[in-house]
Design a protein around this motif. Structure first.
Motif, mmCIF file in Angstrom:
data_model
loop_
_atom_site.group_PDB
_atom_site.id
_atom_site.type_symbol
_atom_site.label_atom_id
_atom_site.label_comp_id
_atom_site.label_asym_id
_atom_site.label_seq_id
_atom_site.Cartn_x
_atom_site.Cartn_y
_atom_site.Cartn_z
ATOM 1 N N MET A 261 -8.727 -2.890 2.728
ATOM 2 C CA MET A 261 -8.275 -3.416 1.448
ATOM 3 C C MET A 261 -9.141 -4.605 1.051
ATOM 4 S SD MET A 261 -4.210 -3.568 2.264
ATOM 5 C CE MET A 261 -3.700 -4.066 0.623
ATOM 6 N N ARG A 262 -9.485 -4.662 -0.234
ATOM 7 C CA ARG A 262 -10.274 -5.793 -0.734
ATOM 8 C C ARG A 262 -9.465 -6.661 -1.681
ATOM 9 N NH1 ARG A 262 -12.983 -1.356 -0.642
ATOM 10 N NH2 ARG A 262 -14.609 -1.136 0.932
ATOM 11 N N GLY B 108 -3.325 5.052 9.049
ATOM 12 C CA GLY B 108 -4.326 4.709 8.041
ATOM 13 C C GLY B 108 -4.003 3.418 7.316
ATOM 14 N N GLN B 109 -2.733 3.226 6.985
ATOM 15 C CA GLN B 109 -2.337 2.000 6.268
ATOM 16 C C GLN B 109 -2.588 0.749 7.115
ATOM 17 O OE1 GLN B 109 1.665 3.574 5.524
ATOM 18 N NE2 GLN B 109 1.388 3.233 3.332
ATOM 19 N N VAL B 110 -2.286 0.852 8.392
ATOM 20 C CA VAL B 110 -2.506 -0.299 9.279
ATOM 21 C C VAL B 110 -4.004 -0.533 9.460
ATOM 22 C CG1 VAL B 110 -2.174 -1.130 11.648
ATOM 23 C CG2 VAL B 110 -0.254 -0.126 10.374
ATOM 24 N N ALA B 111 -4.766 0.564 9.590
ATOM 25 C CA ALA B 111 -6.222 0.417 9.679
ATOM 26 C C ALA B 111 -6.771 -0.248 8.422
ATOM 27 C CB ALA B 111 -6.878 1.777 9.889
ATOM 28 N N SER B 112 -6.148 0.004 7.277
ATOM 29 C CA SER B 112 -6.583 -0.616 6.013
ATOM 30 C C SER B 112 -6.234 -2.095 5.944
ATOM 31 C CB SER B 112 -5.944 0.100 4.821
ATOM 32 O OG SER B 112 -6.550 1.348 4.609
ATOM 33 N N GLY B 113 -5.372 -2.572 6.838
ATOM 34 C CA GLY B 113 -5.087 -4.001 6.911
ATOM 35 C C GLY B 113 -3.634 -4.388 6.744
ATOM 36 N N CYS B 114 -2.722 -3.437 6.660
ATOM 37 C CA CYS B 114 -1.314 -3.805 6.493
ATOM 38 C C CYS B 114 -0.801 -4.529 7.736
ATOM 39 C CB CYS B 114 -0.465 -2.559 6.230
ATOM 40 S SG CYS B 114 -0.783 -1.865 4.589
ATOM 41 N N ASN B 115 0.024 -5.556 7.505
ATOM 42 C CA ASN B 115 0.583 -6.299 8.635
ATOM 43 C C ASN B 115 2.116 -6.259 8.654
ATOM 44 O OD1 ASN B 115 0.983 -8.011 6.490
ATOM 45 N ND2 ASN B 115 -0.336 -9.662 7.264
ATOM 46 N N VAL C 297 0.838 -1.193 0.000
ATOM 47 C CA VAL C 297 0.000 0.000 0.000
ATOM 48 C C VAL C 297 0.873 1.243 0.000
ATOM 49 C CG1 VAL C 297 -1.829 1.283 1.167
ATOM 50 C CG2 VAL C 297 -1.789 -1.219 1.295
ATOM 51 N N LEU C 298 0.845 1.934 -1.125
ATOM 52 C CA LEU C 298 1.466 3.252 -1.212
ATOM 53 C C LEU C 298 0.480 4.273 -0.638
ATOM 54 C CD1 LEU C 298 3.910 4.821 -2.515
ATOM 55 C CD2 LEU C 298 2.400 5.183 -4.491
ATOM 56 N N ALA C 299 0.991 5.382 -0.090
ATOM 57 C CA ALA C 299 0.099 6.414 0.463
ATOM 58 C C ALA C 299 0.741 7.778 0.249
ATOM 59 C CB ALA C 299 -0.183 6.128 1.934
ATOM 60 N N THR D 248 4.392 -2.569 -10.616
ATOM 61 C CA THR D 248 3.241 -3.414 -10.951
ATOM 62 C C THR D 248 1.966 -2.583 -11.079
ATOM 63 O OG1 THR D 248 2.700 -3.900 -8.635
ATOM 64 C CG2 THR D 248 4.271 -5.371 -9.728
ATOM 65 N N PRO D 249 0.906 -3.179 -11.636
ATOM 66 C CA PRO D 249 -0.337 -2.416 -11.831
ATOM 67 C C PRO D 249 -0.967 -1.977 -10.502
ATOM 68 C CG PRO D 249 -0.342 -4.416 -13.175
ATOM 69 C CD PRO D 249 0.823 -4.523 -12.233
ATOM 70 N N LEU D 250 -1.664 -0.856 -10.564
ATOM 71 C CA LEU D 250 -2.393 -0.321 -9.416
ATOM 72 C C LEU D 250 -3.770 -0.973 -9.391
ATOM 73 C CD1 LEU D 250 -2.434 1.874 -7.162
ATOM 74 C CD2 LEU D 250 -3.463 3.398 -8.868
ATOM 75 N N VAL D 251 -4.002 -1.819 -8.393
ATOM 76 C CA VAL D 251 -5.236 -2.618 -8.412
ATOM 77 C C VAL D 251 -6.367 -1.989 -7.610
ATOM 78 C CG1 VAL D 251 -3.951 -4.766 -8.758
ATOM 79 C CG2 VAL D 251 -4.575 -4.068 -6.425
ATOM 80 N N GLU D 252 -6.043 -1.024 -6.751
ATOM 81 C CA GLU D 252 -7.076 -0.508 -5.844
ATOM 82 C C GLU D 252 -6.662 0.858 -5.318
ATOM 83 O OE1 GLU D 252 -9.822 -2.609 -2.447
ATOM 84 O OE2 GLU D 252 -7.701 -3.090 -2.399
ATOM 85 N N VAL D 253 -7.632 1.751 -5.171
ATOM 86 C CA VAL D 253 -7.403 3.034 -4.488
ATOM 87 C C VAL D 253 -8.341 3.083 -3.296
ATOM 88 C CG1 VAL D 253 -7.628 5.543 -4.658
ATOM 89 C CG2 VAL D 253 -6.564 4.255 -6.526
ATOM 90 N N LEU D 254 -7.780 3.414 -2.136
ATOM 91 C CA LEU D 254 -8.533 3.387 -0.883
ATOM 92 C C LEU D 254 -8.623 4.781 -0.299
ATOM 93 C CD1 LEU D 254 -6.506 0.430 0.641
ATOM 94 C CD2 LEU D 254 -8.841 0.264 -0.256
#
Ligand SMILES: [Ca+2]
Ligand SMILES: [Ca+2]
Ligand SMILES: [Ca+2]
Ligand SMILES: [Ca+2]
Ligand SMILES: [Ca+2]
Lengths: 529, 529
Positions: free
Chosen positions: A411-412, A431-438, A324-326, A399-405
């Protein structure tokens, strides 16, 4: 497609950031006449960190760095020529399509999907020793969390966590070696805001993202009772499910501070035995979701740590993982380079919509989003806004950008995502961790000491001076590229391998120092009244 | 319906908030025909907390509650009449002079200085056992503080403070019984903001106010190094003087986390012996500066705790002391009642200017400043916006307004000041303490648990149910007024006496729980990029 292909041996005088590039970077100041690659001789002296052409280019030809377009040649360029403001410009690639442009310019500039390169998957994928949860998700750490709805319950939350600190009360956690700790993540907001506005919704989304984070075996959510950010509404609006693993209560409801602390300690004691029943087993790298971050950047960031992290991310995604880039203000003005990598118009338009949101947000508040290279940037070898932004975006590979949050939105998809956030490290990572980053990979040139709970954060130094000066905060030295000790592909592989060992339980530097409980800072965009 | 009998021994059926008032408040629901005062009989039933006239009033007569104007009679009112929306209005007292009104209306409405009543000074003033500093200022506590320029140094700050925690390392502080503790006051901002804007200046003002706070024997200021909020600029712009008692350093400068923690511990160890060389001696109450605050208000706030605190503040100021009212959104729409108490046009105009600032600030951000009484407020007995605002302003008693401060601006005068701030408790108190307050008086009806370091905070419960339910967070029960156990003047005196004992070193409830290190929340008005 040759993402994983290693370049040829790295010559000592230059750094090749990506195999598709038309330019290379001078590792040190180079005199006129230096042969930087077989048969390529410098036509003038080139300062350190500046660009040199390695192909012949005609006026109008696109020029790539990081494998990405940074502009077009404005005159004839020969191999060995210094490439800078005198022969490189952005012309019709200029990133102002988001302003009042015509529909034709818009379509041409955003060029949605035009740079999508399919990912060649590696099979079988690499593995790490992860913690598989009952719902199939895989954790990299195993914490119990204490969240708060409002600043007013922060002291109670910390008092409860203190009871389980291994350095203070070793006996409390001794029977539970598989629990990494009990952490309180508190904040300074949660009341005196509009009850129905975007600001409170953002806070609720952030808290919900932590409440359901895979690295938490269980969480307490503690409120005061009379705050605007009511826990009942938080739970309902975010679809959370209270139970033993999500235990909400308020100080007012239980009758004050002493009882609230006792309630929290009592509940956690009941949870610990079960939370301890985890084991690490081999899990596919596809379960890794890496937050990409830079903070305290310097002139080396875009030459060493950021592209090296990008090389690692390309590997991760080839193994099925996600990143996840931000930090939206850092891509501002070059967002059309990301739309070119978007897998669908919907993904591209969500990014454009976020850019518009920032423009309106800053305009009415008199704030500036200027991301153009400064005179200092130019002296340091950065020519265009595209190049400057790509120095930050390079963390995300190719790589391709698959999702914008949106900020803290779950993240889906799997693959490379972009999450809207400010560049400020604690706010962006929260925010990134809230989105699901581990897992967190954080590049720094000035020396950030950032850490996060409940997610391990690795620190990548952009230069060797920092690596030596602040050694106890850095995990990997990307300055080795400047020293000529390693090439980009080797370093990318080394970082990817470190993703796997950290995810398997090896503790990063910031974890050993106990960073993480002060760096939970939800983005605050509302008016406090 | 039986008449309520009352004698001089039985609890009165009404509460008299101020001796100048034209109305009294029903303590309980009262039936028609009740004799509430000798010769004053209710002409209708009156709900609890509603107003009853105790004088005959003609249409247009001003009506006072809290000794202040809440509106005018809109019809003939007889003693014993229920006073509410049917016979009380704000008419030409309406608080919209700050909007696009004509100059005539403006002058008439603000009526600057028209309600200034000289303070009758008590001599000799009451005393408390204070800590006199070398510069003549008097402290109520004796802490060593650790401040941070940016979120990035928060973990280091807390690690240093942890080393001196009496509950964790009792040996560290055992030789220094006169030092109340070492506290880390950290925050989530300090970077990714405009370097020359109002937001950063406000943060710097706040940090400077703490750095020079009389309750700190010495402070450390710790930065990361590369943050926008540079410590050098902070020190220069705020006129601070580095030295042993104001020791600034950054993590990057000393070479990382471990060295920064060691540096902080080393420096504090050197300070402790001298910091311990204080004694409490009798000091005049003129050295007390009390922050007035309410949070988690209820229908009793404006009847019990707020006016009782106001009665204590009137005493404090008669003894030469000072108090700081804040929470601008809670006086919004009734600011002209404060301009009437302003000692000079400059003081009044600074308040009006702050109101204009809030209007512009909220307008462009789509936020609301509505402070009108809601339907629930009206059912609870509040008739006008003036009355609602005065319920909050009642904390400040009735003396002249001598000074208006911007957020965290240092106090210069003695007497009653107003400081601009949001109503949100931690943000507002952080500003009041930065302005120089050395005691906090906080009223609450819902049950706030707030505490502050390095300043003691006393909690005044507005009702007895809260006092019983959340006893370990409350210091004084103003619900005794509703129970009929005490009258306003007695309670005001009791609170004033508690000012003196708490300032002398008696620990408030929130201090005993260890509140204060999580509640430092500087007001954040800027865009984070
Ligand atoms: Ca950055
Ligand atoms: Ca950042
Ligand atoms: Ca209030
Ligand atoms: Ca308040
Ligand atoms: Ca904190």
């Amino acid at each position: 497609m040759a993402l994983i292909e290693h370049t040829t041996e790295a010559p000592a005088s230059i750094i090749r950031l990506h195999e598709r590039d038309d330019v290379v970077i001078a590792r040190v100041p180079l005199p006129k006449g230096s042969e930087i690659l077989p048969g390529i001789v410098l036509t003038s002296a080139v300062p350190a960190a500046h660009k040199v052409a390695i192909r012949a280019l005609q006026p109008g030809d696109m020029i790539r760095r990081y494998g990405q377009i940074i502009g077009r040649a404005t005159r004839i360029i020969a191999p060995g020529d210094h490439v800078h403001v005198h022969n490189l410009g952005i012309g019709d690639l200029e990133g102002d399509g988001h302003e009042q442009g015509d529909a034709k310019g818009y379509v041409k500039e955003y060029a949605i999907g035009s740079e999508v390169t399919p990912v060649e998957r590696v099979s079988p994928a690499a593995t790490f020793m992860g913690i598989q949860r009952a719902d199939g998700r895989v954790a990299t750490r195993n914490y119990i969390g204490i969240l708060t709805s409002v600043n007013c319950s922060a002291t109670v939350a910390h008092a409860i966590a203190d009871h389980f600190r291994r350095d203070v009360h070793p006996e409390a956690m001794a029977p539970y070696p598989n629990v990494d700790g009990v952490v309180a993540l508190t904040h300074g907001v949660g009341c005196a805001v509009a009850a129905d506005g975007e600001a409170l919704e953002m806070l609720q989304r952030t808290l919900a993202g932590y409440a359901r984070h895979v690295n938490f075996a269980a969480v307490l959510v503690i409120g005061l009772g009379c705050e605007t950010n009511q826990i009942d509404t938080l739970i309902e609006s975010q679809g959370l499910k209270p139970g033993p693993r999500l235990h909400p209560f308020t100080i007012q409801q239980v009758g004050g501070t002493t009882k609230a602390i006792a309630e929290g300690i009592r509940h956690i004691k009941q949870l610990l035995a079960e939370a301890n029943q985890v084991e690490r087993t081999p899990c596919s790298a596809e379960h890794l979701r890496v937050a990409l971050q830079c903070g305290g950047s310097d002139g080396y960031s875009g030459i060493t740590a950021n592209p090296a992290l990008g090389a690692a991310v390309d590997r991760l995604i080839a193994h099925g993982g996600s990143a996840v880039l931000a930090e939206t203000p850092e891509v501002y003005g070059a967002e059309h380079l990301l739309t070119r990598r978007a897998v669908s118009p919907a993904v591209a338009h969500k990014l454009i919509e976020r850019i518009h949101w920032w423009e309106a947000f800053c305009r009415v508040r008199g704030a500036s989003l200027d991301n153009n290279p400064s005179a200092g940037n130019k002296a340091g070898g950065l020519t265009t806004i595209l190049e400057k932004s790509l120095g930050a975006v390079a963390k995300a590979g190719t790589t391709p950008l698959v999702e914008v949050l949106e900020y803290a939105e779950p993240m889906r998809e799997r693959g490379l995502a972009f999450m809207d956030s400010p560049g400020f490290d604690p706010v962006s990572v929260t925010g990134q961790v809230a989105s699901g980053c581990n897992l967190i990979a954080f590049t720094t040139g000035r020396g950030s000491a950032f850490g996060c709970a409940p997610v391990p954060s690795m620190k990548l130094s952009t230069n060797s001076a920092l690596w030596r000066h602040q050694s106890d905060d850095m995990d990997i030295n990307c300055g080795a590229l400047i020293d000529g000790d390693i090439d980009m592909e080797q370093l990318g592989e080394q970082i990817f391998q470190r993703f796997l060992t950290l995810a398997s339980g090896e503790r990063s530097r910031s974890e050993r120092h106990g960073y993480g409980q002060q760096e939970f800072v939800p983005w605050q965009i509302g008016v406090i009244t």
